[in-house]
Scaffold this motif. Sequence first.
Motif, PDB file in Angstrom:
ATOM      1  N   PRO A  10       0.833  -1.208   0.000  1.00 44.82           N
ATOM      2  CA  PRO A  10       0.000   0.000   0.000  1.00 44.82           C
ATOM      3  C   PRO A  10       0.863   1.252   0.000  1.00 44.82           C
ATOM      4  N   GLY A  11       0.543   2.172  -0.860  1.00 42.37           N
ATOM      5  CA  GLY A  11       1.319   3.408  -0.965  1.00 42.37           C
ATOM      6  C   GLY A  11       0.920   4.152  -2.219  1.00 42.37           C
ATOM      7  N   ALA A  12       1.187   5.441  -2.262  1.00 44.87           N
ATOM      8  CA  ALA A  12       0.810   6.278  -3.402  1.00 44.87           C
ATOM      9  C   ALA A  12       1.608   5.882  -4.638  1.00 44.87           C
ATOM     10  N   GLY A  13       0.915   5.329  -5.620  1.00 43.51           N
ATOM     11  CA  GLY A  13       1.565   4.975  -6.872  1.00 43.51           C
ATOM     12  C   GLY A  13       2.404   3.717  -6.831  1.00 43.51           C
ATOM     13  N   CYS A  14       2.405   3.002  -5.691  1.00 39.94           N
ATOM     14  CA  CYS A  14       3.193   1.765  -5.598  1.00 39.94           C
ATOM     15  C   CYS A  14       2.523   0.670  -6.417  1.00 39.94           C
ATOM     16  N   PRO A  15       3.253  -0.003  -7.286  1.00 36.17           N
ATOM     17  CA  PRO A  15       2.628  -1.054  -8.092  1.00 36.17           C
ATOM     18  C   PRO A  15       2.201  -2.228  -7.225  1.00 36.17           C
ATOM     19  N   PRO A  16       0.997  -2.721  -7.405  1.00 36.59           N
ATOM     20  CA  PRO A  16       0.551  -3.888  -6.630  1.00 36.59           C
ATOM     21  C   PRO A  16       1.270  -5.137  -7.106  1.00 36.59           C
ATOM     22  N   PRO A  17       1.330  -6.159  -6.270  1.00 34.98           N
ATOM     23  CA  PRO A  17       2.007  -7.390  -6.696  1.00 34.98           C
ATOM     24  C   PRO A  17       1.277  -8.092  -7.829  1.00 34.98           C
ATOM     25  N   ALA A  18      -0.023  -7.862  -7.934  1.00 36.43           N
ATOM     26  CA  ALA A  18      -0.797  -8.435  -9.036  1.00 36.43           C
ATOM     27  C   ALA A  18      -1.682  -7.344  -9.612  1.00 36.43           C
ATOM     28  N   LEU A  19      -1.387  -6.904 -10.835  1.00 38.19           N
ATOM     29  CA  LEU A  19      -2.166  -5.855 -11.489  1.00 38.19           C
ATOM     30  C   LEU A  19      -3.314  -6.529 -12.239  1.00 38.19           C
ATOM     31  N   GLU A 276      -3.975  -2.409   1.561  1.00 39.70           N
ATOM     32  CA  GLU A 276      -3.825  -2.141   3.002  1.00 39.70           C
ATOM     33  C   GLU A 276      -4.357  -3.307   3.830  1.00 39.70           C
ATOM     34  N   TRP A 277      -5.507  -3.817   3.463  1.00 39.70           N
ATOM     35  CA  TRP A 277      -6.057  -4.964   4.194  1.00 39.70           C
ATOM     36  C   TRP A 277      -5.172  -6.202   4.037  1.00 39.70           C
ATOM     37  N   PHE A 301      -6.080  -1.905  12.850  1.00 41.76           N
ATOM     38  CA  PHE A 301      -4.810  -1.457  12.275  1.00 41.76           C
ATOM     39  C   PHE A 301      -5.032  -0.856  10.877  1.00 41.76           C
ATOM     40  N   VAL A 302      -5.912  -1.496  10.112  1.00 43.59           N
ATOM     41  CA  VAL A 302      -6.217  -0.991   8.772  1.00 43.59           C
ATOM     42  C   VAL A 302      -6.869   0.379   8.859  1.00 43.59           C
ATOM     43  N   ILE A 303      -7.859   0.508   9.732  1.00 42.72           N
ATOM     44  CA  ILE A 303      -8.566   1.779   9.867  1.00 42.72           C
ATOM     45  C   ILE A 303      -7.616   2.881  10.311  1.00 42.72           C
ATOM     46  N   ARG A 304      -6.752   2.572  11.266  1.00 44.17           N
ATOM     47  CA  ARG A 304      -5.790   3.573  11.731  1.00 44.17           C
ATOM     48  C   ARG A 304      -4.873   4.017  10.600  1.00 44.17           C
ATOM     49  N   ASN A 305      -4.352   3.059   9.834  1.00 41.05           N
ATOM     50  CA  ASN A 305      -3.437   3.405   8.743  1.00 41.05           C
ATOM     51  C   ASN A 305      -4.135   4.209   7.655  1.00 41.05           C
ATOM     52  N   LEU A 306      -5.349   3.781   7.295  1.00 42.18           N
ATOM     53  CA  LEU A 306      -6.081   4.516   6.264  1.00 42.18           C
ATOM     54  C   LEU A 306      -6.418   5.926   6.731  1.00 42.18           C
ATOM     55  N   ASP A 307      -6.841   6.039   7.982  1.00 43.35           N
ATOM     56  CA  ASP A 307      -7.177   7.368   8.501  1.00 43.35           C
ATOM     57  C   ASP A 307      -5.950   8.275   8.517  1.00 43.35           C
ATOM     58  N   ASP A 308      -4.824   7.750   8.969  1.00 37.12           N
ATOM     59  CA  ASP A 308      -3.621   8.572   9.119  1.00 37.12           C
ATOM     60  C   ASP A 308      -2.920   8.846   7.789  1.00 37.12           C
ATOM     61  N   ASP A 309      -2.846   7.839   6.927  1.00 39.57           N
ATOM     62  CA  ASP A 309      -2.014   7.943   5.728  1.00 39.57           C
ATOM     63  C   ASP A 309      -2.781   8.280   4.456  1.00 39.57           C
ATOM     64  N   PHE A 310      -4.074   8.001   4.426  1.00 35.63           N
ATOM     65  CA  PHE A 310      -4.838   8.175   3.191  1.00 35.63           C
ATOM     66  C   PHE A 310      -5.882   9.282   3.311  1.00 35.63           C
ATOM     67  N   PHE A 311      -6.668   9.240   4.377  1.00 35.97           N
ATOM     68  CA  PHE A 311      -7.767  10.194   4.518  1.00 35.97           C
ATOM     69  C   PHE A 311      -7.343  11.524   5.150  1.00 35.97           C
ATOM     70  N   SER A 377     -14.586  12.466  -4.133  1.00 35.59           N
ATOM     71  CA  SER A 377     -13.608  11.949  -5.090  1.00 35.59           C
ATOM     72  C   SER A 377     -12.689  10.923  -4.428  1.00 35.59           C
ATOM     73  N   VAL A 378     -12.797  10.798  -3.110  1.00 37.58           N
ATOM     74  CA  VAL A 378     -12.010   9.828  -2.352  1.00 37.58           C
ATOM     75  C   VAL A 378     -12.949   8.721  -1.882  1.00 37.58           C
ATOM     76  N   PRO A 379     -12.741   7.484  -2.296  1.00 34.89           N
ATOM     77  CA  PRO A 379     -13.642   6.406  -1.892  1.00 34.89           C
ATOM     78  C   PRO A 379     -13.733   6.252  -0.373  1.00 34.89           C
ATOM     79  N   LEU A 380     -14.925   5.923   0.101  1.00 33.67           N
ATOM     80  CA  LEU A 380     -15.186   5.639   1.514  1.00 33.67           C
ATOM     81  C   LEU A 380     -14.852   6.824   2.426  1.00 33.67           C
ATOM     82  N   PHE A 381     -14.830   8.030   1.867  1.00 29.80           N
ATOM     83  CA  PHE A 381     -14.501   9.200   2.679  1.00 29.80           C
ATOM     84  C   PHE A 381     -15.607   9.506   3.685  1.00 29.80           C
ATOM     85  N   GLY A 382     -16.834   9.148   3.333  1.00 31.50           N
ATOM     86  CA  GLY A 382     -17.922   9.351   4.274  1.00 31.50           C
ATOM     87  C   GLY A 382     -17.729   8.556   5.557  1.00 31.50           C
ATOM     88  N   ASP A 383     -17.250   7.318   5.431  1.00 35.74           N
ATOM     89  CA  ASP A 383     -16.970   6.500   6.621  1.00 35.74           C
ATOM     90  C   ASP A 383     -15.923   7.171   7.496  1.00 35.74           C
TER      91      ASP A 383
END
Length: 400
Positions: A10-19, A276-277, A301-311, A377-383
Amino acid sequence: MDPIMNPFSPGAGCPPPALVGRDNVLEQARVLLGRVLRKRSAKSMLLTGLRGVGKTVLLSKMEEMARKEGYKTIKFEVQEDKSLAGLLIPQLKTLLYELNSTGGANAVVRRALSALKNFIKVIKVQVNLGEIGIGVEAIPGLADSGDMDADLPTLFQTAAEAARERNSGIALLMDEVQLLSQGELNALILAMHQLQQSQAPMVLIGAGLPTLPRLAGEAKSYAERLFSYPIIDQLSRDESFQALESPVFQEGADFAPEAMAVIYERTKGYPYFLQEWGAQAWNLAADNRITLGDIIKAEPFVIRNLDDDFFRVRFDRLTDGEKRFMRAMAELDDSGCQVGNVAQLLGVKNTAISLTRSNLIRKGMIYSPRHGVIDYSVPLFGDFLRRAIPEYTPVIKKSR
């Protein structure tokens, strides 16, 4: 399991292991690159989609494809505080100098260098001329009017002709295209239109938010015929399972089906969230099978990381009024809501929130999928907003 061997990234622009789930758009890019280099007409591409769907990853993949096909590439992210010319010129300068230094002196290549030299002077961007200033004669009337609508098409045309002279082409890859000013977008579309008409070997592959097709159409009505607009969306259930299963299988592990089902339910198939999950579940799994219990343990852990690093990095850019606006949206439908309903929740008239709405669109936080409707424009931003501002006061200001 061993976090060193964790296949997820997980990361901005990081290629996933399976595209996965992107074969059609990659094939479209392959055809575009192949046809243009062979003097056959094809539409350039503007990828559109929400944050976190993998547009930047696709741009990087397409840059790799272009280079393998024989293109020279220019790739950058549009920024609010930098002009298009300021981002473009340094890389175009390097590209043209490379063309000039291979295969001996050539009048076509040096004409392109002259155009760039003129363009730099009249656009007045602070760029070191360097080698361009040595032995390159200025050609009057070549990209020197100071008008982007006239000069950018000329600059691109001469650069594309220089690339063709070296049996190559130019692939311009741009991220966050919606941040271009109206004047810059207008000049860019004009330039690409001229290149398509002359079948010059230069393509544009851009990416931006879902507002991009509308912005391009407002700049030039023919933009809808000049570009294709592939929609990069969330993955299907089967594609999401593949994105989770394939990487761990290669490391000798697997997912319990019910574990993947819960991840899909939580992520709605958005690639960044899947990564992230997957990353957190891997780190918490006791053995080489990731179970439903591991998913339950991973959730905080996922919620914390998404909140801090993505949202939160996006949330913190907002003013208090913009936060109230977006929090009101979270009380309504997360898949899009009427502007009038937001105003009603805030206790004001529609006109009172028009500036806030415009600012949020400009910041790339919301967009309008259709008239009178807005969405994140950001998925799941309402949550996230319901977590960040749990206590919601329906009426902020009484309308008179």
